[in-house]
Design an enzyme around this catalytic site. Structure first.
Site, PDB file in Angstrom:
ATOM      1  N   GLY A 135      43.190  17.219  57.906  1.00 30.56           N
ATOM      2  CA  GLY A 135      41.809  16.810  58.071  1.00 30.56           C
ATOM      3  C   GLY A 135      41.170  17.491  59.273  1.00 30.56           C
ATOM      4  O   GLY A 135      41.855  17.970  60.183  1.00 30.56           O
ATOM      5  N   CYS A 136      39.849  17.522  59.285  1.00 25.08           N
ATOM      6  CA  CYS A 136      39.124  18.205  60.370  1.00 25.08           C
ATOM      7  C   CYS A 136      39.302  17.474  61.698  1.00 25.08           C
ATOM      8  O   CYS A 136      39.690  18.080  62.704  1.00 25.08           O
ATOM      9  CB  CYS A 136      37.654  18.356  60.002  1.00 25.08           C
ATOM     10  SG  CYS A 136      36.848  16.835  59.434  1.00 25.08           S
ATOM     11  N   TYR A 137      39.026  16.168  61.712  1.00 27.91           N
ATOM     12  CA  TYR A 137      39.269  15.395  62.925  1.00 27.91           C
ATOM     13  C   TYR A 137      40.748  15.463  63.312  1.00 27.91           C
ATOM     14  O   TYR A 137      41.090  15.564  64.486  1.00 27.91           O
ATOM     15  CB  TYR A 137      38.923  13.923  62.693  1.00 27.91           C
ATOM     16  CG  TYR A 137      37.478  13.520  62.652  1.00 27.91           C
ATOM     17  CD1 TYR A 137      36.628  13.737  63.731  1.00 27.91           C
ATOM     18  CD2 TYR A 137      36.972  12.831  61.548  1.00 27.91           C
ATOM     19  CE1 TYR A 137      35.312  13.295  63.708  1.00 27.91           C
ATOM     20  CE2 TYR A 137      35.658  12.388  61.512  1.00 27.91           C
ATOM     21  CZ  TYR A 137      34.830  12.623  62.592  1.00 27.91           C
ATOM     22  OH  TYR A 137      33.529  12.179  62.568  1.00 27.91           O
TER      23      TYR A 137
END
Length: 316
Positions: A135-137
């Site tokens: 995921g990006c976060y």
């Protein structure tokens, strides 16, 4: 002798990440884009929607069996969470040798899939043909925490702020510019999927509080770290420099990085390194573009790694 290009297709290409993937594929000397699936854009020329692509290829609306029948060497799934399984099943059944990269959260906890955050996990890659993109976060959190992971005295607290492109293209409050104007929108303040993802990957509990901001792209991750033993700012800064010394996409900076400087770029900036009195608490800030290093760029790194090419091919 002419070398045949490696063929690649994208499922779920209408979204922001799909558009970035098309640009990267167009810049890759060894890849040929052979299909792009999008129900909403079916029949339209890809070149009309991507300034990085030239050619007559058109979007198609393809179900799972039709995607498998395309027999592409590589398939990237850029679908919302919970939508990947039929495509994975169809490819497993008829084309198990296909290199399959999933950008959703659906397989990030599946041990049969390689979890592809190359700067932290490339040493565990062992030829898997199923790759789950982080995921990006989660990418920002792990890169910010890892150099001090063994020194932690408690759960890292991570305050994340993302541009609204992270909420996708399906209309919602979190990607409505009118609602976001002069606003910061908190959501999923406990048990966010990226909180679980990072906790599982690092083997330590992590506390994550995400927010959406009015800007379009880019993540700022402010991470509060309590340490077992006092460390000076210089010692901490040196640990980050040493850990990422050979990682061209990670830049260690002195001051806290600004998201406006990272938007539209392929890498990560980590800095700040602000000490509390007593030197047992440090705050670290990481920034990245959620559509690039948080998604498309990372997928391209994983693709290059899996196919034995230079990891930065098409990335620069």
């Amino acid at each position: 002798m002419t070398v045949q290009p490696t063929t690649i297709g994208i499922v779920g290409a209408r979204g922001h990440t799909g558009a970035e993937l098309i640009k990267l594929i167009a810049a890759h000397p060894q890849l040929q884009l052979v299909f792009v699936s999008s129900r909403e854009l079916a029949g339209q020329r890809v070149a009309e929607h991507s300034d990085g692509y030239e050619g007559e290829l058109r979007y198609e609306s393809l179900d799972a069996d039709a995607v498998a029948a395309k027999a592409a060497d590589v398939v990237i799934l850029a679908l919302p969470n919970g939508k990947a399984e039929p495509f994975v099943a169809a490819i497993d059944a008829s084309r198990p040798q296909t290199l399959l990269i999933d950008l959703s959260a659906d397989y990030r906890f599946d041990p049969a899939w390689y979890y592809g955050l190359p700067e932290l996990t490339r040493h565990t890659y062992a030829g898997q043909r199923r790759i789950s993109n982080p995921g990006c976060y989660a990418t920002a959190m792990q890169l910010a925490i890892t150099p001090l992971r063994e020194q932690l005295a408690g759960p890292p607290q991570c305050f994340g702020v993302s541009g609204y492109s992270g909420a996708g293209t399906t209309p919602s409050d979190k990607n409505n510019p009118a609602l976001l104007a002069d606003n910061l929108m908190p959501y999923a303040l406990t048990n966010h999927m990226h909180e679980r993802e990072v906790s599982a990957q690092l083997g330590v509990p992590v506390e994550f509080m995400p927010h959406v901001a009015p800007h379009f792209r880019g993540i700022t991750m402010t991470v509060n770290l309590w340490l077992q033993q006092p460390l000076t700012r210089e010692q901490i800064h040196a640990r980050y420099l040493e850990r990422y010394a050979h990682e061209p996409l990670i830049e260690i900076v002195d001051e806290a990085p600004w998201v406006s400087r990272i938007a539209g770029t392929q890498g990560v900036q980590i800095g700040g390194f602000t000490m509390a009195p007593g030197n047992k608490r440090v705050v670290v800030v990481a920034t990245l573009d959620n559509l690039l290093k948080g998604a498309a760029t990372q997928a391209m790194q994983n693709l290059n790694l899996a196919l034995g090419w230079d990891e930065l091919t098409a990335i620069g």
